[in-house]
Design a protein around this motif. Structure first.
Motif, short mmCIF file in Angstrom:
data_model
loop_
_atom_site.label_atom_id
_atom_site.label_comp_id
_atom_site.label_asym_id
_atom_site.label_seq_id
_atom_site.Cartn_x
_atom_site.Cartn_y
_atom_site.Cartn_z
N ARG A 266 1.03 -1.58 -0.68
CA ARG A 266 0.20 -0.16 -0.02
C ARG A 266 0.98 1.75 0.03
N MET A 267 1.53 1.05 -0.86
CA MET A 267 2.62 2.58 -0.69
C MET A 267 2.33 2.97 -1.82
N SER A 268 2.93 4.74 -1.87
CA SER A 268 2.52 5.08 -4.05
C SER A 268 3.11 4.67 -4.49
N LEU A 269 3.04 4.60 -5.67
CA LEU A 269 3.82 4.89 -7.29
C LEU A 269 5.44 5.37 -7.39
N GLU A 270 5.21 6.49 -6.72
CA GLU A 270 6.91 7.15 -6.35
C GLU A 270 7.62 6.14 -5.92
N GLN A 271 7.45 6.52 -4.73
CA GLN A 271 7.92 4.82 -3.51
C GLN A 271 8.33 4.10 -4.09
N CYS A 272 7.07 3.07 -4.60
CA CYS A 272 8.30 1.73 -5.34
C CYS A 272 8.48 1.91 -6.85
N ALA A 273 8.67 2.95 -7.22
CA ALA A 273 9.61 3.31 -8.58
C ALA A 273 10.94 3.95 -8.29
N ASP A 274 11.20 4.77 -6.56
CA ASP A 274 12.12 5.31 -6.47
C ASP A 274 13.75 4.64 -6.28
N GLY A 275 13.94 3.69 -6.19
CA GLY A 275 15.01 2.51 -6.32
C GLY A 275 15.20 2.68 -4.54
N ARG A 276 14.99 3.28 -3.78
CA ARG A 276 15.11 3.17 -1.60
C ARG A 276 14.48 2.03 -2.03
N VAL B 39 11.45 -6.18 21.91
CA VAL B 39 10.45 -7.33 22.52
C VAL B 39 11.10 -8.18 23.61
N SER B 40 10.38 -7.55 25.12
CA SER B 40 10.75 -8.14 25.91
C SER B 40 9.63 -8.73 26.99
N GLY B 41 9.41 -10.11 27.76
CA GLY B 41 8.32 -10.52 28.01
C GLY B 41 7.39 -10.37 27.16
N GLY B 42 7.22 -10.30 26.07
CA GLY B 42 5.80 -10.56 24.85
C GLY B 42 5.06 -8.72 24.87
N ARG B 43 6.30 -8.20 25.23
CA ARG B 43 5.85 -6.54 24.92
C ARG B 43 6.45 -5.87 24.61
N VAL B 44 6.26 -5.02 23.96
CA VAL B 44 7.09 -4.30 23.09
C VAL B 44 7.80 -3.03 24.26
N VAL B 45 9.17 -2.82 24.52
CA VAL B 45 10.58 -1.71 25.02
C VAL B 45 10.36 -1.15 23.88
N ALA B 46 10.61 -1.47 23.81
CA ALA B 46 11.16 0.33 22.25
C ALA B 46 10.61 -0.16 21.05
N ASP B 47 10.41 1.03 20.79
CA ASP B 47 10.42 0.48 18.98
C ASP B 47 10.72 1.79 17.91
N ARG B 48 11.37 1.77 16.61
CA ARG B 48 11.38 2.71 15.86
C ARG B 48 11.18 3.07 14.30
N TYR B 49 10.73 4.00 13.96
CA TYR B 49 10.40 3.78 12.45
C TYR B 49 11.58 4.26 11.65
N ALA B 50 11.14 4.36 10.19
CA ALA B 50 12.19 6.09 9.39
C ALA B 50 11.06 6.83 9.36
N PRO B 51 11.03 7.81 8.86
CA PRO B 51 9.74 8.63 8.28
C PRO B 51 8.79 8.17 7.20
N GLY B 52 8.22 8.26 7.01
CA GLY B 52 7.12 8.04 6.11
C GLY B 52 6.40 5.89 6.29
N TYR B 53 7.37 5.56 7.41
CA TYR B 53 7.09 3.84 8.01
C TYR B 53 6.30 3.73 9.60
N SER B 54 5.15 3.31 9.51
CA SER B 54 4.50 2.73 10.81
C SER B 54 4.84 1.36 11.07
N ALA B 55 3.85 1.02 12.03
CA ALA B 55 3.90 -0.09 12.49
C ALA B 55 2.25 -0.26 11.69
N HIS B 56 1.53 0.27 10.93
CA HIS B 56 0.83 -0.09 9.13
C HIS B 56 1.96 -0.60 9.02
N ASN B 57 2.91 -0.68 8.40
CA ASN B 57 3.81 -1.29 7.07
C ASN B 57 3.39 -2.38 7.26
#
Length: 470
Positions: free
Chosen positions: A48-58, A177-195
């Motif tokens: 579900r990314m934009s065509l520009e994202q899909c074609a930019d080579g990164r 994840v530790s103990g079945g729980r997220v203790v830290a996370d990080r996403y690059a700009p434009g990305y999230s847990a929904h990707n």
């Protein structure tokens, strides 16, 4: 035959393949066209990314196969993409003028995108958006456990996701994840847990999971012979190959894990070559280079062959039984909804190299492994399966188990898998740690050092102390 003695050499192969690509030159134009159409289809309709994202080579893996420093899609050779969106799926055509170079179709049954072997007229576009699969429920959150330096962990993640850091801006997602729980996370700009992220060879863990489900149901014994009809002739030593041999990459089938020129095994299987049209047929025809059970050879082809055999155990010839099994027996019980696997044009399951998954859902799979195959008190994988899966394939291959890499990042007791582009699933039961770190190192600049992703990974792992043995 390329013999890989350790995970460290395997890691370099998976992380730094761009060097080989530059040395061996461009793909055959027709093969590159098929690869572009299929991966852009997956990028647009699955991720579900934009065509520009899909074609930019990164972010797109087709870019990994072309040393052209300028993104060759949409900017050269007068090529263009025609995207058709319908309520029940979608199509991607790559055109040059009015000529269709390649075409891929999105399968609304959950089977991702598939290359079309003959040009077909897609239905008229309705400008519809195919129904999206629901997001998974977020994993519970917690603070880091005692003994872990929060500031140090945050500093490692910040360094890894910095545009000027060792990964040069190619980090995409990290979930700790530790103990079945997220203790830290990080996403690059434009990305999230929904990707949904393409994770390359981490897809091979699907084989382990499916084999475990079949063993639990009494439909598979790992020591049984594969018994393909083509291998039943008298004197054909391939008839001795077992599921255990394939799970542990000791089948003896001839293979070179090379992708960078027409004729290379990996190229033919994945990068649009003839073998990619029917991956089971291509692998069934492989001859032996070693006696089954005697020699380790990391092989995306053997993993793909195994996936097709497991598919046949569930219900040959169609996607539906396999997808039903995956969802009802694995994904739904653990709450994973962001998961799309794919198939070749002949309908074969391709877990050797293809999986799109949410970062937290990949962490769920890691936690299932860490918890001996049990989720919230429900046994998903048979008792003893994880122990079997994490035994070295051979004494001479201590870093690979049953479709799982061992001693991840050089840390004893940690297992999981690495995927092309430097993506990782790491499970460290003794450290109460599951780590997902997804990158998209599909670049030709050489700015990302070969060992940079693994070094960052090791720093996160070792920041979690081993628990005292009772």
């Amino acid at each position: 035959m390329r013999r890989l003695a350790s995970l460290s050499s395997l890691g370099l192969l998976l992380t730094a393949g761009h060097a080989s690509a530059l040395e061996l030159g461009k793909m055959a134009p027709a093969d590159l066209a098929r690869l572009k159409a299929r991966t852009v289809c997956s990028c647009v309709f699955v991720q579900r990314m934009s065509l520009e994202q899909c074609a930019d080579g990164r972010s797109a893996i087709w870019r990994y196969a072309s040393p052209d420093p300028a993104p060759p899609l949409l900017t050269s050779n007068k090529q263009r993409l025609d995207i058709t969106r319908t309520v029940d799926g979608g199509w991607v055509q790559l055109l040059e003028g009015e000529r269709v170079l390649a075409q891929s179709r999105y399968l609304a049954d959950g089977g991702g995108c598939v290359t079309q072997t003959t040009v077909q007229a897609p239905p008229p576009s309705t400008n519809a958006t195919p129904a999206e699969s629901p997001d998974s429920d977020p994993l519970p959150r917690a603070t880091v456990p005692a003994g872990v330096d929060t500031k140090q962990l945050d500093a490692i993640l910040t360094e890894g996701f910095s545009a000027t850091g060792p990964l040069q801006g190619f980090a995409r997602a990290a979930v700790v994840v530790s103990g079945g729980r997220v203790v830290a996370d990080r996403y690059a700009p434009g990305y999230s847990a929904h990707n949904l992220f393409y994770v390359g060879s981490i897809a091979k863990t699907q084989n382990n999971l499916l084999a475990g489900l079949l063993v639990r149901e009494g439909k598979l014994q790992v020591k049984e012979a594969v018994n393909l009809p083509e291998w039943r002739k008298s004197g054909d030593a391939r008839g001795k190959i077992t599921y255990d041999d394939l799970l542990k990459m000791v089948s003896g089938l001839s293979w070179d894990e090379q992708f960078w020129a027409p004729g290379d095994n990996g190229y033919e299987l994945f990068f649009g070559g003839a073998g990619s049209m029917d991956e089971q047929r291509y692998m069934t025809a492989r001859t032996l280079e070693a006696q089954p059970g005697t020699h380790f050879e990391y092989s995306t082809g053997a993993a793909t062959l195994l996936g097709g055999l497991l598919q046949a155990k569930i219900g040959a010839g169609t996607r539906a039984p396999l997808l039903k099994t995956l969802h009802e027996q694995l994904l739904e019980p653990i709450g994973a909804r962001q998961f799309v696997t794919e198939f070749d044009p002949a309908g074969n399951f391709t877990p050797g190299h293809t999986l799109f998954i949410g970062a937290e859902d990949l962490a769920r799979i890691g936690f299932l492994f860490a918890n001996d195959g049990v989720w919230n008190g429900q046994r998903i994988l048979p008792e003893g399966w994880v122990a079997y899966s994490t035994q070295p394939a051979l004494a001479s291959a201590p870093d690979y188990g049953a479709q799982l890499m061992l001693n991840m990042a050089g840390v004893s007791g940690c297992f999981g898998h690495q995927g092309v582009g430097s993506s990782f699933l790491v499970v460290c039961p003794q450290r109460d740690l599951v780590l997902v770190w997804l990158n998209s190192v599909f670049n030709f600049t050489g700015a990302v050092a070969f060992d940079a992703p693994v070094t960052l990974l090791r720093r996160v792992i070792t920041s979690f102390p081993e628990r005292a043995t009772p």
